[in-house]
Design an enzyme around this catalytic site. Sequence first.
Site, PDB file in Angstrom:
ATOM      1  N   LYS A 491       0.836  -1.195   0.000  1.00 42.45           N
ATOM      2  CA  LYS A 491       0.000   0.000   0.000  1.00 42.45           C
ATOM      3  C   LYS A 491       0.876   1.252   0.000  1.00 42.45           C
ATOM      4  O   LYS A 491       2.089   1.179   0.224  1.00 42.45           O
ATOM      5  CB  LYS A 491      -0.913  -0.004   1.222  1.00 42.45           C
ATOM      6  CG  LYS A 491      -0.180  -0.017   2.560  1.00 42.45           C
ATOM      7  CD  LYS A 491      -1.152  -0.092   3.719  1.00 42.45           C
ATOM      8  CE  LYS A 491      -0.399  -0.100   5.057  1.00 42.45           C
ATOM      9  NZ  LYS A 491      -1.322  -0.094   6.203  1.00 42.45           N
ATOM     10  N   TYR A 719      12.993  31.982   2.062  1.00 42.37           N
ATOM     11  CA  TYR A 719      11.775  32.681   2.444  1.00 42.37           C
ATOM     12  C   TYR A 719      11.792  33.056   3.922  1.00 42.37           C
ATOM     13  O   TYR A 719      12.255  32.278   4.775  1.00 42.37           O
ATOM     14  CB  TYR A 719      10.547  31.803   2.183  1.00 42.37           C
ATOM     15  CG  TYR A 719      10.167  31.697   0.726  1.00 42.37           C
ATOM     16  CD1 TYR A 719       9.725  32.800   0.010  1.00 42.37           C
ATOM     17  CD2 TYR A 719      10.235  30.474   0.070  1.00 42.37           C
ATOM     18  CE1 TYR A 719       9.361  32.697  -1.323  1.00 42.37           C
ATOM     19  CE2 TYR A 719       9.878  30.344  -1.271  1.00 42.37           C
ATOM     20  CZ  TYR A 719       9.437  31.466  -1.965  1.00 42.37           C
ATOM     21  OH  TYR A 719       9.084  31.360  -3.288  1.00 42.37           O
ATOM     22  N   MET A 768       9.300  24.985  -1.950  1.00 41.44           N
ATOM     23  CA  MET A 768       8.471  24.000  -2.635  1.00 41.44           C
ATOM     24  C   MET A 768       9.304  23.061  -3.490  1.00 41.44           C
ATOM     25  O   MET A 768       9.090  21.840  -3.487  1.00 41.44           O
ATOM     26  CB  MET A 768       7.418  24.684  -3.504  1.00 41.44           C
ATOM     27  CG  MET A 768       6.533  23.694  -4.266  1.00 41.44           C
ATOM     28  SD  MET A 768       5.300  24.473  -5.320  1.00 41.44           S
ATOM     29  CE  MET A 768       4.144  25.066  -4.092  1.00 41.44           C
TER      30      MET A 768
END
Length: 825
Positions: A491, A719, A768
């Site tokens: 899974k 950031y 990101m």
Amino acid sequence: MNYTAQQIAQAAQISIEGDNNLIINTISTDSRTIGAANGVMFVAIAGPLHDGHRFVYDLYQQGVRCFLVGQNYAPPHPMPNATLLRAESPLLALQQLAAYHRSQFHYPIVGITGSNGKTMVKEWLGQLMAHSHKVVRSPKSYNSQLGVPLAVLELDPDYNLGIFEAGISQPNEMERLSRIIRPDVGIITNIGQPHQENFESLEQKADEKLRLFESCHTLIYNADCNIIAQAVMRNPQVAQTRHLAWSSVAGKAAVTLLGSHTENGQTRITAKWRGNSIEFDIPFADQASVENAMHCLCAMLHFGINPNEIVQQMLQLSPVAMRLELKNGINGCAIINDSYNSDIGSLRIALNFMTQQRLPHRVLILSDIEQSGLSPEVLYSEVAQLTRQKGVDKIIGVGPNISAHAHLFGMGKEFYPTTDALIKQLNRSQLSHTAVLIKGSRSFAFERIAALLEQKAHRTTLEVNMNALAHNLNHYRSLLAPGVRTMVMVKAFAYGAGSVEVATLLQYQRIDYLGVAFADEGVELRQAGIDIPIMVMNPSFGTYDHIIEHKLEPEIYNITGLHEFVLALKRTNQRDPYPIHIKLDSGMHRLGFMPNDLPQLLKMLDTQADMVRVASVFSHLAVSDEPERDNFTQQQIAQFDECSEHIAKHLGYNPIRHILNSSGIERFANAQFDMVRLGIGLHGISPNTQTQNKLQTVSTLKTRIIQVKHLQPGDYVGYGLHGQIARPSTIAIIPIGYADGLNRRLGNGAGQMLVNGHLCPTIGNICMDTCMLDTTEIVAAEGDEVVIFGSPALPVWEVAQNIGTIPYELLTGISRRVNRVYYQE
């Protein structure tokens, strides 16, 4: 090899039943790799995890007619016209056959052993000697009790030099290998820690390894290795052989290493032999390569190779591909890249790997096989036979020699004189949903073909070691009682490793069940050709039709689910009762029937007996990895035992019972019941230190530096300006961020990554698509490799521990945009 069954029986000193005159020219010990059955003898080897006798009758039905089996083997059904050779130990009989085969040849045989480097020395020596000899050598790392006899059976009158390696993992193993190889020339590379767990000391291991050379004429070794040098003197038979050792100390050995100097990726080695200086370059820059080259130099001097030729050949040494890689290709293809190595033995291994890929078409891109030692007609006839046996649909040959023998290949075929010619004509759109094996000699630069066919992805990759997966599976299997089955959980994209690829390996390893979380995971596996039973752990009502259509087996954990599934079955033309799996809640209180639910459950199972059949009853342990709470685990086991036994008695048949997960397998042998469920342990992770040391790392997350910046005090990084520079600093930017699954908690120095063997902290927030490392303390450049987790110095469990999470989260969080690269050593 070309023996009658009677000759094999006489050579191995075993009995025979059947056709004495049956001709055998191929030996197989793996039922999964047999193609054409004619001329094959299958050797049924029984080990702690597998028993080849289980597959004898299946192979008989496929056309195999000769079997080497145990004395007490009784076929489950009659096998007319089968020939059975019976032995107390089929493995020992195979070794005796190989020893007999070795005795038929009188050209020189080189035997190589050592803790490290033996495969590299064997491959290099094969390259170097191929210019003056026709060389046969062990395929890849065939150096075990099984691998050595299979390798020696490759001896053929067309060759005039054999090179074989031998490995051991415990005392008293080398004597059997020595009788098979019987080397004339011996090379021992070094003595180190690998397989040390079964030896009392390094000295004991050195003594055992040297038993390989008790009948050889010449021994090559590094005289500066005191453990080896002393062991040589301790063994009276080895001490009397001719020693062609090397040393960095003048006068200590026959060959002196005067020095080595590395520059621009090459190493210049200066040695002295019989008063003459020999200076040569090798295209490698590491110290291990210098030692390997010195062993090869001594061997070439022993065989009388001219020093000028040695200098020329050393510079032409090519890298030895120690692994083949499986990557996602264009148009749904699977690209198997073995583009740095080509010989008949490694081709056979690579073709076996290709047959594991569940794709409708198979294409082999193959260059001329250089330095094989065989005549081109014999060589390419054998290649053509291999391709037929392995079901290759099309061959694309590159090079003048293979092209000249195109008539030998009966399948689809294209041939080109050069790699450039193939690339110019290659129509990539014609390759779709195909397993493509790229196999080339180094001089053909087939890596360019691989680059054209691989699916383009960004530079971050998750490398998945298929050998480690198989090793870990077998470790847990070794803990099971005979007859206990194995379900493996795949899974969550197989814990991030790739569900189809991992399931394909598990099916090849003949596990009993796969487990997935949701129906769409099971459907994906079915569409990829996985046909073993699959249990769906969390089926939802809207997916029951898909489950039935794709022959998946649902977990049933409440009456509502059972009712809805029966309704779905009634909408189909299902004739036989459909397998379901009953989940019991034994104390974890997640999903499952409570004990007081059983009367209603059993009543409904009675009324729907023509629609469903209980394939298994199972439960889930909550704290099997916490020894201090074993009382709770034992309570769960006892409740499950009582409830599942009650269900079986009521049904009148015995469903499979299972409750153990990975930690449970390690710690609760009394609760194995009929099956166990292996999950995170398959991926080399265990909370138990003793077990962890026996497992191998499966997944390694890697990327490369894409930019380096030099910043000054007062500058900021990332950031929010959270990365503040307090000293002149070097900052490396790497292309992995939280969109790739990199946990944001690893930012601002909480995490470290491995750059050129050094741990470097993160600086600033994780972005990101990128993040930043402080590499001020080391030398780092654009293009350098970065390991996020998976190396011995940075295991995934340690990374998880540092940010207060578990390995499951890190592994399953790696997004699918990160390219998975599967490799097999």
